[in-house]
Design a protein around this motif. Structure first.
Motif, PDB file in Angstrom:
ATOM      1  N   UNK A   1      -6.443   3.572  15.244  1.00  0.00           N
ATOM      2  CA  UNK A   1      -6.730   3.489  13.856  1.00  0.00           C
ATOM      3  C   UNK A   1      -6.723   5.184  13.660  1.00  0.00           C
ATOM      4  N   UNK A   2      -5.925   5.394  12.523  1.00  0.00           N
ATOM      5  CA  UNK A   2      -5.828   6.699  11.887  1.00  0.00           C
ATOM      6  C   UNK A   2      -6.426   6.841  10.579  1.00  0.00           C
ATOM      7  N   UNK A   3      -7.390   7.564  10.290  1.00  0.00           N
ATOM      8  CA  UNK A   3      -8.145   7.824   9.107  1.00  0.00           C
ATOM      9  C   UNK A   3      -7.827   9.376   8.607  1.00  0.00           C
ATOM     10  N   UNK A   4      -7.100   9.127   7.077  1.00  0.00           N
ATOM     11  CA  UNK A   4      -6.757  10.349   6.592  1.00  0.00           C
ATOM     12  C   UNK A   4      -7.838  11.189   5.865  1.00  0.00           C
ATOM     13  N   UNK A   5      -8.764  11.657   6.755  1.00  0.00           N
ATOM     14  CA  UNK A   5     -10.259  11.973   6.285  1.00  0.00           C
ATOM     15  C   UNK A   5     -10.018  13.374   5.417  1.00  0.00           C
ATOM     16  N   UNK A   6      -8.890  14.187   5.679  1.00  0.00           N
ATOM     17  CA  UNK A   6      -8.536  15.239   4.932  1.00  0.00           C
ATOM     18  C   UNK A   6      -8.586  14.905   3.236  1.00  0.00           C
ATOM     19  N   UNK A  10     -10.079  14.212  -2.336  1.00  0.00           N
ATOM     20  CA  UNK A  10      -9.157  13.971  -3.470  1.00  0.00           C
ATOM     21  C   UNK A  10      -9.656  12.735  -4.169  1.00  0.00           C
ATOM     22  N   UNK A  11     -10.826  11.858  -3.611  1.00  0.00           N
ATOM     23  CA  UNK A  11     -11.377  10.692  -4.202  1.00  0.00           C
ATOM     24  C   UNK A  11     -10.611   9.693  -3.503  1.00  0.00           C
ATOM     25  N   UNK A  12     -10.036   9.500  -2.230  1.00  0.00           N
ATOM     26  CA  UNK A  12      -9.554   8.498  -1.713  1.00  0.00           C
ATOM     27  C   UNK A  12      -9.183   8.643  -0.329  1.00  0.00           C
ATOM     28  N   UNK A  13      -8.914   7.729   0.547  1.00  0.00           N
ATOM     29  CA  UNK A  13      -9.071   7.554   1.931  1.00  0.00           C
ATOM     30  C   UNK A  13      -7.768   6.808   2.451  1.00  0.00           C
ATOM     31  N   UNK A  14      -7.000   7.468   3.106  1.00  0.00           N
ATOM     32  CA  UNK A  14      -5.711   6.515   3.592  1.00  0.00           C
ATOM     33  C   UNK A  14      -5.844   6.143   5.091  1.00  0.00           C
ATOM     34  N   UNK A  15      -5.757   4.982   5.296  1.00  0.00           N
ATOM     35  CA  UNK A  15      -5.938   4.513   6.848  1.00  0.00           C
ATOM     36  C   UNK A  15      -4.712   3.547   7.294  1.00  0.00           C
ATOM     37  N   UNK A  25     -14.341  -4.334   5.842  1.00  0.00           N
ATOM     38  CA  UNK A  25     -14.760  -3.466   4.743  1.00  0.00           C
ATOM     39  C   UNK A  25     -15.778  -3.917   4.043  1.00  0.00           C
ATOM     40  N   UNK A  26     -16.807  -3.442   3.773  1.00  0.00           N
ATOM     41  CA  UNK A  26     -18.184  -3.804   3.181  1.00  0.00           C
ATOM     42  C   UNK A  26     -18.075  -4.080   1.748  1.00  0.00           C
ATOM     43  N   UNK A  27     -17.170  -3.057   0.983  1.00  0.00           N
ATOM     44  CA  UNK A  27     -17.156  -2.874  -0.400  1.00  0.00           C
ATOM     45  C   UNK A  27     -15.534  -2.936  -0.768  1.00  0.00           C
ATOM     46  N   UNK A  28     -15.082  -4.446  -0.663  1.00  0.00           N
ATOM     47  CA  UNK A  28     -13.670  -4.658  -0.895  1.00  0.00           C
ATOM     48  C   UNK A  28     -13.165  -4.022  -2.326  1.00  0.00           C
ATOM     49  N   UNK A  29     -13.980  -4.040  -3.169  1.00  0.00           N
ATOM     50  CA  UNK A  29     -13.491  -3.513  -4.760  1.00  0.00           C
ATOM     51  C   UNK A  29     -12.832  -2.084  -4.292  1.00  0.00           C
ATOM     52  N   UNK A  30     -13.207  -1.297  -3.386  1.00  0.00           N
ATOM     53  CA  UNK A  30     -12.515   0.038  -3.136  1.00  0.00           C
ATOM     54  C   UNK A  30     -11.132   0.122  -2.604  1.00  0.00           C
ATOM     55  N   UNK A  31     -10.761  -1.144  -2.253  1.00  0.00           N
ATOM     56  CA  UNK A  31      -9.315  -1.303  -1.847  1.00  0.00           C
ATOM     57  C   UNK A  31      -8.357  -0.917  -3.073  1.00  0.00           C
ATOM     58  N   UNK A  32      -7.639   0.112  -3.132  1.00  0.00           N
ATOM     59  CA  UNK A  32      -6.778   0.213  -3.847  1.00  0.00           C
ATOM     60  C   UNK A  32      -5.347  -0.225  -3.659  1.00  0.00           C
ATOM     61  N   UNK A  33      -4.782   0.048  -2.475  1.00  0.00           N
ATOM     62  CA  UNK A  33      -3.606  -0.509  -2.113  1.00  0.00           C
ATOM     63  C   UNK A  33      -3.565  -1.193  -0.470  1.00  0.00           C
ATOM     64  N   UNK A  34      -2.890  -1.971  -0.319  1.00  0.00           N
ATOM     65  CA  UNK A  34      -2.598  -2.347   0.859  1.00  0.00           C
ATOM     66  C   UNK A  34      -1.198  -2.714   1.366  1.00  0.00           C
ATOM     67  N   UNK A  35      -0.825  -2.185   2.516  1.00  0.00           N
ATOM     68  CA  UNK A  35       0.798  -2.394   2.945  1.00  0.00           C
ATOM     69  C   UNK A  35       0.515  -3.160   4.304  1.00  0.00           C
ATOM     70  N   UNK A  36       1.089  -4.664   4.145  1.00  0.00           N
ATOM     71  CA  UNK A  36       1.010  -5.109   5.443  1.00  0.00           C
ATOM     72  C   UNK A  36       1.259  -6.537   5.110  1.00  0.00           C
ATOM     73  N   UNK A  37       1.185  -7.554   6.158  1.00  0.00           N
ATOM     74  CA  UNK A  37       1.286  -8.983   6.111  1.00  0.00           C
ATOM     75  C   UNK A  37       0.116  -9.656   5.118  1.00  0.00           C
ATOM     76  N   UNK A  38       0.692 -10.409   4.129  1.00  0.00           N
ATOM     77  CA  UNK A  38      -0.454 -10.930   3.158  1.00  0.00           C
ATOM     78  C   UNK A  38      -1.591 -11.616   3.825  1.00  0.00           C
TER      79      UNK A  38
END
Length: 230
Positions: A1-6, A10-15, A25-38
């Motif tokens: 797993x790679x997290x874009x902590x840098x 900017x107010x977001x995190x890319x994983x 994810x304990x706060x699913x409401x913070x998911x802005x975008x998801x790329x992968x299988x449904x």
């Protein structure tokens, strides 16, 4: 797993999750975008020891390979905390954004007296091996406890503390100091305490903003204001 902590400033995190990865994810409401299988996302209802019977707390399990974009509250940063098999830290539920596969989670109900004052009814204990993602207002610092010398922490700034620590709500200083300070946690024991440093005095912050506005106005209105007023 790679997290874009840098990108946390900017107010977001890319994983990026590899095929063998799974993130909870304990706060699913913070998911802005998801790329992968449904089918790569599975939500479940959490049971926090029956404390929040009238509320449904949902956690989302995200499997790889996938990419996840998480939003962070304004002024907050994300810190990755390693969790060992013998970890005994109790975390504020609000501060934990996610945890990795292999982590187990248990709830610890707080005393009614403390919960009524702090509005924190439950703390979470995580056991590893693995890591968790902690959201902190500002930076996060660690201070070691002492069994003899008390540590006082603003009640709104405490993220985590050892389960075997002795703590109570208190104030310190002379009469004037204790009358005007916010409620504090008094802690004794051994082990680290995690504290978020962005907790500020709302009145002080308002005064600083007002002072900045006055200075800007004077610089524009007064002759040579830009020279003499910095």
């Amino acid at each position: 797993m790679n997290t874009g902590t840098e990108q946390t400033s900017s107010g977001h995190l890319l994983i990026d999750l590899a095929e063998q990865d799974k993130l909870h994810i304990l706060h699913p409401g913070q998911i802005i975008a998801y790329k992968g299988s449904p089918s790569g996302r599975e939500d479940r209802v959490m049971d926090l020891a029956g404390v929040y019977r009238k509320r449904r707390w949902i956690r989302a399990a995200i499997s790889g390979p996938s990419q996840l974009l998480l939003g962070l509250p304004g002024g907050c940063r994300l810190h990755t905390v390693p969790i060992g098999t013998d970890s005994n830290l109790l975390f504020n539920f609000r501060n934990v954004l996610f945890f990795s596969e292999g982590i187990t989670m248990q709830s610890r109900v707080q005393s009614i007296k403390n919960a009524m004052i702090t509005k924190d009814w439950v703390r979470m204990k995580f056991s590893g091996p693995g890591h968790i993602g902690v959201i902190a207002s500002g930076w996060m610092e660690s201070i070691q406890l002492s069994p003899d010398t008390p540590l006082y922490v603003d009640a709104g700034a405490l993220i985590a503390y050892p389960e075997n620590a002795r703590l109570k709500l208190s104030v310190y200083g002379n009469t004037l100091a204790s009358q005007h300070m916010k409620m504090q946690w008094e802690l004794r024991g051994s082990g680290p305490v995690l504290i978020q440093t962005g907790a500020v005095d709302a009145q002080f912050e308002s005064q600083m903003r007002q002072d900045g506005l006055i200075r800007r106005t004077l610089r524009e209105v007064l002759p040579f204001g830009g020279v003499f007023i910095k």
